[in-house]
Design a protein around this motif. Structure first.
Motif, PDB file in Angstrom:
ATOM      1  N   ARG A 136       0.808  -1.219   0.000  1.00 47.03           N
ATOM      2  CA  ARG A 136       0.000   0.000   0.000  1.00 47.03           C
ATOM      3  C   ARG A 136       0.842   1.270   0.000  1.00 47.03           C
ATOM      4  O   ARG A 136       0.399   2.295  -0.504  1.00 47.03           O
ATOM      5  CB  ARG A 136      -0.932   0.009   1.213  1.00 47.03           C
ATOM      6  CG  ARG A 136      -1.886  -1.174   1.257  1.00 47.03           C
ATOM      7  CD  ARG A 136      -2.759  -1.076   2.478  1.00 47.03           C
ATOM      8  NE  ARG A 136      -3.487  -2.309   2.728  1.00 47.03           N
ATOM      9  CZ  ARG A 136      -4.757  -2.353   3.072  1.00 47.03           C
ATOM     10  NH1 ARG A 136      -5.440  -1.244   3.191  1.00 47.03           N
ATOM     11  NH2 ARG A 136      -5.344  -3.503   3.330  1.00 47.03           N
ATOM     12  N   LEU A 137       2.016   1.213   0.605  1.00 43.91           N
ATOM     13  CA  LEU A 137       2.797   2.438   0.777  1.00 43.91           C
ATOM     14  C   LEU A 137       4.125   2.421   0.040  1.00 43.91           C
ATOM     15  O   LEU A 137       4.805   3.439  -0.018  1.00 43.91           O
ATOM     16  CB  LEU A 137       3.044   2.700   2.270  1.00 43.91           C
ATOM     17  CG  LEU A 137       1.783   2.881   3.120  1.00 43.91           C
ATOM     18  CD1 LEU A 137       2.164   2.974   4.594  1.00 43.91           C
ATOM     19  CD2 LEU A 137       0.999   4.104   2.698  1.00 43.91           C
ATOM     20  N   GLY A 138       4.491   1.282  -0.533  1.00 43.51           N
ATOM     21  CA  GLY A 138       5.770   1.199  -1.226  1.00 43.51           C
ATOM     22  C   GLY A 138       6.849   0.622  -0.329  1.00 43.51           C
ATOM     23  O   GLY A 138       6.793   0.736   0.897  1.00 43.51           O
ATOM     24  N   LEU A 159      -4.916   1.105   8.631  1.00 39.72           N
ATOM     25  CA  LEU A 159      -4.303   1.101   7.309  1.00 39.72           C
ATOM     26  C   LEU A 159      -5.380   1.123   6.224  1.00 39.72           C
ATOM     27  O   LEU A 159      -5.239   1.806   5.206  1.00 39.72           O
ATOM     28  CB  LEU A 159      -3.397  -0.114   7.150  1.00 39.72           C
ATOM     29  CG  LEU A 159      -2.522  -0.185   5.894  1.00 39.72           C
ATOM     30  CD1 LEU A 159      -1.614   1.029   5.801  1.00 39.72           C
ATOM     31  CD2 LEU A 159      -1.698  -1.469   5.907  1.00 39.72           C
ATOM     32  N   ASP A 160      -6.442   0.363   6.437  1.00 41.28           N
ATOM     33  CA  ASP A 160      -7.567   0.378   5.487  1.00 41.28           C
ATOM     34  C   ASP A 160      -8.171   1.773   5.387  1.00 41.28           C
ATOM     35  O   ASP A 160      -8.538   2.237   4.305  1.00 41.28           O
ATOM     36  CB  ASP A 160      -8.653  -0.618   5.921  1.00 41.28           C
ATOM     37  CG  ASP A 160      -8.269  -2.055   5.621  1.00 41.28           C
ATOM     38  OD1 ASP A 160      -7.451  -2.260   4.710  1.00 41.28           O
ATOM     39  OD2 ASP A 160      -8.793  -2.960   6.300  1.00 41.28           O
ATOM     40  N   GLN A 161      -8.295   2.447   6.532  1.00 46.00           N
ATOM     41  CA  GLN A 161      -8.875   3.793   6.552  1.00 46.00           C
ATOM     42  C   GLN A 161      -8.010   4.772   5.781  1.00 46.00           C
ATOM     43  O   GLN A 161      -8.518   5.598   5.009  1.00 46.00           O
ATOM     44  CB  GLN A 161      -9.057   4.254   8.004  1.00 46.00           C
ATOM     45  CG  GLN A 161     -10.122   3.497   8.766  1.00 46.00           C
ATOM     46  CD  GLN A 161     -10.146   3.847  10.245  1.00 46.00           C
ATOM     47  OE1 GLN A 161      -9.174   4.373  10.796  1.00 46.00           O
ATOM     48  NE2 GLN A 161     -11.252   3.557  10.905  1.00 46.00           N
ATOM     49  N   LEU A 162      -6.690   4.698   5.977  1.00 45.43           N
ATOM     50  CA  LEU A 162      -5.779   5.582   5.245  1.00 45.43           C
ATOM     51  C   LEU A 162      -5.840   5.282   3.755  1.00 45.43           C
ATOM     52  O   LEU A 162      -5.875   6.194   2.921  1.00 45.43           O
ATOM     53  CB  LEU A 162      -4.349   5.396   5.758  1.00 45.43           C
ATOM     54  CG  LEU A 162      -3.272   6.220   5.027  1.00 45.43           C
ATOM     55  CD1 LEU A 162      -3.501   7.710   5.229  1.00 45.43           C
ATOM     56  CD2 LEU A 162      -1.872   5.823   5.520  1.00 45.43           C
ATOM     57  N   ASP A 163      -5.884   4.010   3.416  1.00 46.60           N
ATOM     58  CA  ASP A 163      -5.955   3.594   2.024  1.00 46.60           C
ATOM     59  C   ASP A 163      -7.205   4.152   1.362  1.00 46.60           C
ATOM     60  O   ASP A 163      -7.163   4.687   0.247  1.00 46.60           O
ATOM     61  CB  ASP A 163      -5.968   2.063   1.963  1.00 46.60           C
ATOM     62  CG  ASP A 163      -5.541   1.542   0.601  1.00 46.60           C
ATOM     63  OD1 ASP A 163      -4.622   2.119   0.012  1.00 46.60           O
ATOM     64  OD2 ASP A 163      -6.140   0.565   0.139  1.00 46.60           O
ATOM     65  N   ALA A 164      -8.333   4.043   2.050  1.00 46.04           N
ATOM     66  CA  ALA A 164      -9.598   4.536   1.506  1.00 46.04           C
ATOM     67  C   ALA A 164      -9.587   6.048   1.361  1.00 46.04           C
ATOM     68  O   ALA A 164     -10.109   6.600   0.382  1.00 46.04           O
ATOM     69  CB  ALA A 164     -10.758   4.096   2.399  1.00 46.04           C
ATOM     70  N   ALA A 166       5.526  10.444   3.305  1.00 49.74           N
ATOM     71  CA  ALA A 166       4.699  11.225   4.224  1.00 49.74           C
ATOM     72  C   ALA A 166       3.458  10.443   4.644  1.00 49.74           C
ATOM     73  O   ALA A 166       3.050  10.482   5.815  1.00 49.74           O
ATOM     74  CB  ALA A 166       4.295  12.540   3.569  1.00 49.74           C
ATOM     75  N   ALA A 167       2.839   9.734   3.705  1.00 50.15           N
ATOM     76  CA  ALA A 167       1.668   8.920   4.027  1.00 50.15           C
ATOM     77  C   ALA A 167       2.037   7.823   5.012  1.00 50.15           C
ATOM     78  O   ALA A 167       1.290   7.545   5.968  1.00 50.15           O
ATOM     79  CB  ALA A 167       1.077   8.322   2.751  1.00 50.15           C
ATOM     80  N   ALA A 200      -5.088  16.010   0.771  1.00 52.62           N
ATOM     81  CA  ALA A 200      -5.443  14.592   0.769  1.00 52.62           C
ATOM     82  C   ALA A 200      -5.541  14.040   2.186  1.00 52.62           C
ATOM     83  O   ALA A 200      -6.390  13.185   2.473  1.00 52.62           O
ATOM     84  CB  ALA A 200      -4.415  13.796  -0.030  1.00 52.62           C
ATOM     85  N   MET A 201      -4.679  14.524   3.086  1.00 55.71           N
ATOM     86  CA  MET A 201      -4.633  14.020   4.462  1.00 55.71           C
ATOM     87  C   MET A 201      -4.715  15.199   5.433  1.00 55.71           C
ATOM     88  O   MET A 201      -3.698  15.637   5.975  1.00 55.71           O
ATOM     89  CB  MET A 201      -3.345  13.218   4.680  1.00 55.71           C
ATOM     90  CG  MET A 201      -3.244  11.974   3.816  1.00 55.71           C
ATOM     91  SD  MET A 201      -1.666  11.080   3.967  1.00 55.71           S
ATOM     92  CE  MET A 201      -0.607  12.122   2.935  1.00 55.71           C
ATOM     93  N   PRO A 202      -5.916  15.748   5.646  1.00 58.62           N
ATOM     94  CA  PRO A 202      -6.061  16.947   6.483  1.00 58.62           C
ATOM     95  C   PRO A 202      -5.509  16.778   7.889  1.00 58.62           C
ATOM     96  O   PRO A 202      -5.011  17.742   8.486  1.00 58.62           O
ATOM     97  CB  PRO A 202      -7.580  17.174   6.507  1.00 58.62           C
ATOM     98  CG  PRO A 202      -8.093  16.476   5.295  1.00 58.62           C
ATOM     99  CD  PRO A 202      -7.199  15.300   5.088  1.00 58.62           C
TER     100      PRO A 202
END
Length: 243
Positions: free
Chosen positions: A16-18, A65-70, A115-116, A157-159
């Motif tokens: 998901r993040l590399g 992780l699912d929440q961040l992905d969504a 950053a994510a 994207a990520m407030p």
């Protein structure tokens, strides 16, 4: 954590993040979960009881992780392979909202993924009461190396990331996105006040927290021109001023 769960967790983070971003995060989180396990044993729990609690916490970390992905998908970010690594990049639709499309190219995509990943690590650490000061410092250093356009893209994207540094992205009536500083809160009415300095002046923004949207929404934007006002003087006033 057994080897199977550890491997699954690492694989999911990398997918998901590399690879590079996940590697930066997974070690610290696994160390924290191991420390939590030792603390539970010290509190008198059996290894089986402590293990079950850690497995539950890991399950909650997967949910996070699912929440961040969504959230990233909703914000218009997709995964792409760059130089053998998976990175997060803006979709074509998302790029149309970006201030400068070049933010999707080169190192900015890798920086965004890092950053994510750090944001995810900070959220999980805060969920379980771990110290996230090192991750916050790493994220601050990373953001300082980013261009303003890339930072706007990240915070839009990520407030929650911007809130850690008292910053937020504000969309103007013309669709332009600017980065503003939070200068005050009113907890009674769940409002916050922001200011953004631009070359022409200052934007003053009022936002209220939405009960249903679970985010701050802009209610008022005022622009104050910093240029000194020019007052036309009559000929008589000009002569008097010249004296």
């Amino acid at each position: 954590m057994n080897d199977e769960v550890t491997a699954l967790y690492q694989r999911d983070l990398r997918r998901r993040l590399g690879d590079a971003a996940a590697g930066r995060v997974v070690g610290g989180l696994l160390d924290n979960f191991d420390l939590r396990y030792q603390e539970l044993l010290a509190d008198g729990l059996s290894p089986k009881q402590a293990g079950l609690l850690i497995q539950r916490d890991i399950g909650r970390a997967f949910v996070r992780l699912d929440q961040l992905d969504a959230q990233l998908a909703e914000a218009g970010f997709i995964r792409a392979e760059r130089d053998g690594s998976w990175v997060l990049v803006p979709s074509e639709a998302r790029l149309q909202k970006a201030a400068v499309p070049v933010v999707a190219a080169g190192g900015a995509a890798l920086l965004f993924a890092a950053a994510a990943a750090l944001s995810y690590s900070i959220q999980v650490s805060q969920d379980f009461g771990f110290d996230a000061s090192d991750e916050l410092l790493d994220l601050s250093t990373l953001l300082n190396s980013a261009s303003l356009e890339t930072k706007i893209l990240m915070f839009d994207a990520m407030p929650f990331m911007g809130e850690w540094f008292d910053q937020a992205v504000v969309e103007l009536e013309n669709g332009e996105m600017i980065l503003a500083e939070v200068v005050g809160y009113d907890d009674q009415v769940k409002a916050r006040y922001l200011e953004a300095q631009v070359s022409e002046g200052t934007y003053e923004v009022t936002q209220f927290y939405g009960i249903f949207s679970k985010r701050y929404e802009t209610r008022d934007i005022t622009f104050k021109d910093d240029a000194p006002s020019v007052i036309a003087l009559s000929k008589k006033e000009q002569r008097e001023k010249a004296r």
